[in-house]
Design a protein around this motif. Sequence first.
Motif, PDB file in Angstrom:
ATOM      1  N   ALA A 285       0.956  -1.098  -0.075  1.00 45.11           N
ATOM      2  CA  ALA A 285      -0.167  -0.037  -0.063  1.00 45.11           C
ATOM      3  C   ALA A 285       0.960   1.259   0.073  1.00 45.11           C
ATOM      4  O   ALA A 285       0.861   2.257  -0.735  1.00 45.11           O
ATOM      5  CB  ALA A 285      -0.743  -0.064   1.175  1.00 45.11           C
ATOM      6  N   GLU A 286       1.835   1.190   0.784  1.00 44.69           N
ATOM      7  CA  GLU A 286       2.838   2.260   0.845  1.00 44.69           C
ATOM      8  C   GLU A 286       3.561   2.595  -0.454  1.00 44.69           C
ATOM      9  O   GLU A 286       3.595   3.591  -1.048  1.00 44.69           O
ATOM     10  CB  GLU A 286       3.772   2.315   1.925  1.00 44.69           C
ATOM     11  CG  GLU A 286       4.799   3.451   2.155  1.00 44.69           C
ATOM     12  CD  GLU A 286       4.227   4.817   2.482  1.00 44.69           C
ATOM     13  OE1 GLU A 286       4.881   5.592   1.947  1.00 44.69           O
ATOM     14  OE2 GLU A 286       2.886   4.874   2.827  1.00 44.69           O
ATOM     15  N   ALA A 287       4.069   1.400  -0.972  1.00 51.91           N
ATOM     16  CA  ALA A 287       4.782   1.679  -2.349  1.00 51.91           C
ATOM     17  C   ALA A 287       3.575   2.101  -3.724  1.00 51.91           C
ATOM     18  O   ALA A 287       4.126   2.614  -4.345  1.00 51.91           O
ATOM     19  CB  ALA A 287       5.395   0.176  -2.806  1.00 51.91           C
ATOM     20  N   THR A 288       2.349   1.698  -3.458  1.00 48.90           N
ATOM     21  CA  THR A 288       1.504   2.065  -4.344  1.00 48.90           C
ATOM     22  C   THR A 288       1.479   3.578  -4.418  1.00 48.90           C
ATOM     23  O   THR A 288       1.278   4.227  -5.328  1.00 48.90           O
ATOM     24  CB  THR A 288       0.058   1.254  -4.063  1.00 48.90           C
ATOM     25  OG1 THR A 288       0.400   0.011  -4.261  1.00 48.90           O
ATOM     26  CG2 THR A 288      -0.717   1.691  -5.098  1.00 48.90           C
ATOM     27  N   ARG A 289       1.256   4.053  -2.959  1.00 48.21           N
ATOM     28  CA  ARG A 289       0.948   5.617  -2.768  1.00 48.21           C
ATOM     29  C   ARG A 289       2.308   6.250  -3.380  1.00 48.21           C
ATOM     30  O   ARG A 289       2.151   7.204  -4.101  1.00 48.21           O
ATOM     31  CB  ARG A 289       1.010   5.956  -1.270  1.00 48.21           C
ATOM     32  CG  ARG A 289       0.888   7.321  -0.941  1.00 48.21           C
ATOM     33  CD  ARG A 289       0.811   7.642   0.477  1.00 48.21           C
ATOM     34  NE  ARG A 289       2.307   7.294   1.180  1.00 48.21           N
ATOM     35  CZ  ARG A 289       3.388   8.198   0.724  1.00 48.21           C
ATOM     36  NH1 ARG A 289       3.350   9.258  -0.231  1.00 48.21           N
ATOM     37  NH2 ARG A 289       4.397   7.873   1.204  1.00 48.21           N
ATOM     38  N   ARG A 290       3.484   5.820  -3.129  1.00 51.05           N
ATOM     39  CA  ARG A 290       4.670   6.370  -3.586  1.00 51.05           C
ATOM     40  C   ARG A 290       4.863   6.349  -5.155  1.00 51.05           C
ATOM     41  O   ARG A 290       5.423   7.486  -5.682  1.00 51.05           O
ATOM     42  CB  ARG A 290       6.036   5.726  -2.943  1.00 51.05           C
ATOM     43  CG  ARG A 290       5.918   6.198  -1.554  1.00 51.05           C
ATOM     44  CD  ARG A 290       7.538   5.762  -0.867  1.00 51.05           C
ATOM     45  NE  ARG A 290       7.810   4.578  -1.215  1.00 51.05           N
ATOM     46  CZ  ARG A 290       7.962   3.316  -0.617  1.00 51.05           C
ATOM     47  NH1 ARG A 290       7.365   3.485   0.656  1.00 51.05           N
ATOM     48  NH2 ARG A 290       8.428   2.252  -1.143  1.00 51.05           N
ATOM     49  N   SER A 291       4.277   5.117  -5.799  1.00 52.03           N
ATOM     50  CA  SER A 291       4.552   5.147  -7.149  1.00 52.03           C
ATOM     51  C   SER A 291       3.560   5.848  -7.966  1.00 52.03           C
ATOM     52  O   SER A 291       3.871   6.555  -9.032  1.00 52.03           O
ATOM     53  CB  SER A 291       4.368   3.444  -7.764  1.00 52.03           C
ATOM     54  OG  SER A 291       3.128   3.045  -7.467  1.00 52.03           O
ATOM     55  N   LEU A 292       2.319   6.177  -7.323  1.00 51.20           N
ATOM     56  CA  LEU A 292       1.421   7.246  -7.890  1.00 51.20           C
ATOM     57  C   LEU A 292       2.061   8.586  -7.833  1.00 51.20           C
ATOM     58  O   LEU A 292       1.644   9.304  -8.787  1.00 51.20           O
ATOM     59  CB  LEU A 292       0.204   7.034  -7.370  1.00 51.20           C
ATOM     60  CG  LEU A 292      -0.852   5.597  -7.524  1.00 51.20           C
ATOM     61  CD1 LEU A 292      -1.855   5.528  -6.352  1.00 51.20           C
ATOM     62  CD2 LEU A 292      -1.072   5.535  -8.906  1.00 51.20           C
ATOM     63  N   ALA A 293       2.673   8.648  -6.633  1.00 54.75           N
ATOM     64  CA  ALA A 293       3.034  10.272  -6.549  1.00 54.75           C
ATOM     65  C   ALA A 293       4.365  10.270  -7.581  1.00 54.75           C
ATOM     66  O   ALA A 293       4.501  11.147  -8.338  1.00 54.75           O
ATOM     67  CB  ALA A 293       3.588  10.483  -5.024  1.00 54.75           C
ATOM     68  N   ALA A 294       5.009   9.382  -7.775  1.00 50.09           N
ATOM     69  CA  ALA A 294       6.164   9.327  -8.831  1.00 50.09           C
ATOM     70  C   ALA A 294       5.673   9.562 -10.063  1.00 50.09           C
ATOM     71  O   ALA A 294       6.232  10.004 -10.972  1.00 50.09           O
ATOM     72  CB  ALA A 294       6.972   8.074  -8.443  1.00 50.09           C
TER      73      ALA A 294
END
Length: 147
Positions: A130-139
């Motif tokens: 979930a955290e990686a998904t949030r960061r990848s969307l921001a990226a």
Amino acid sequence: MTATAFSIQDVARRSGLSEPTLRYYEEIGLIGPVDRDERSGHRRYQERDLDELQALACLRAVGMSIEDMRTYQDNRTRGQAAAAEQRDLLLRHAERVEAEIAAQRARLAYLREKAALWDARERGDAAAEAEATRRSLAAARRLEVTR
């Protein structure tokens, strides 16, 4: 004493510019005209040509256009009178390269975040995913992708 003359093959090897590029630069007046051997008609480059071609090879490597390389060459000929113009030309290209670097960093960040997402998924770590998904969307938002 005669100056050393170099063949187009020698100059291509020394400058990193291909033979067709060397011919093209001469054809459009970016260099030359290049001396010719009286008997064979083959191009015979001089040491001064090598210096000029090395500068052009560097400008080409940083992505400078033919038009800007021509301006650079003209400014070089004008010397100190064109120093400010030459500086501004080079700084414009430095800004373009900085923008390209920023864009590449954004791409790299996206790829790393997506890899982290899939790493978390492989491990079955839902919180990390979930955290990686949030960061990848921001990226992804920083990629400036046309939608």
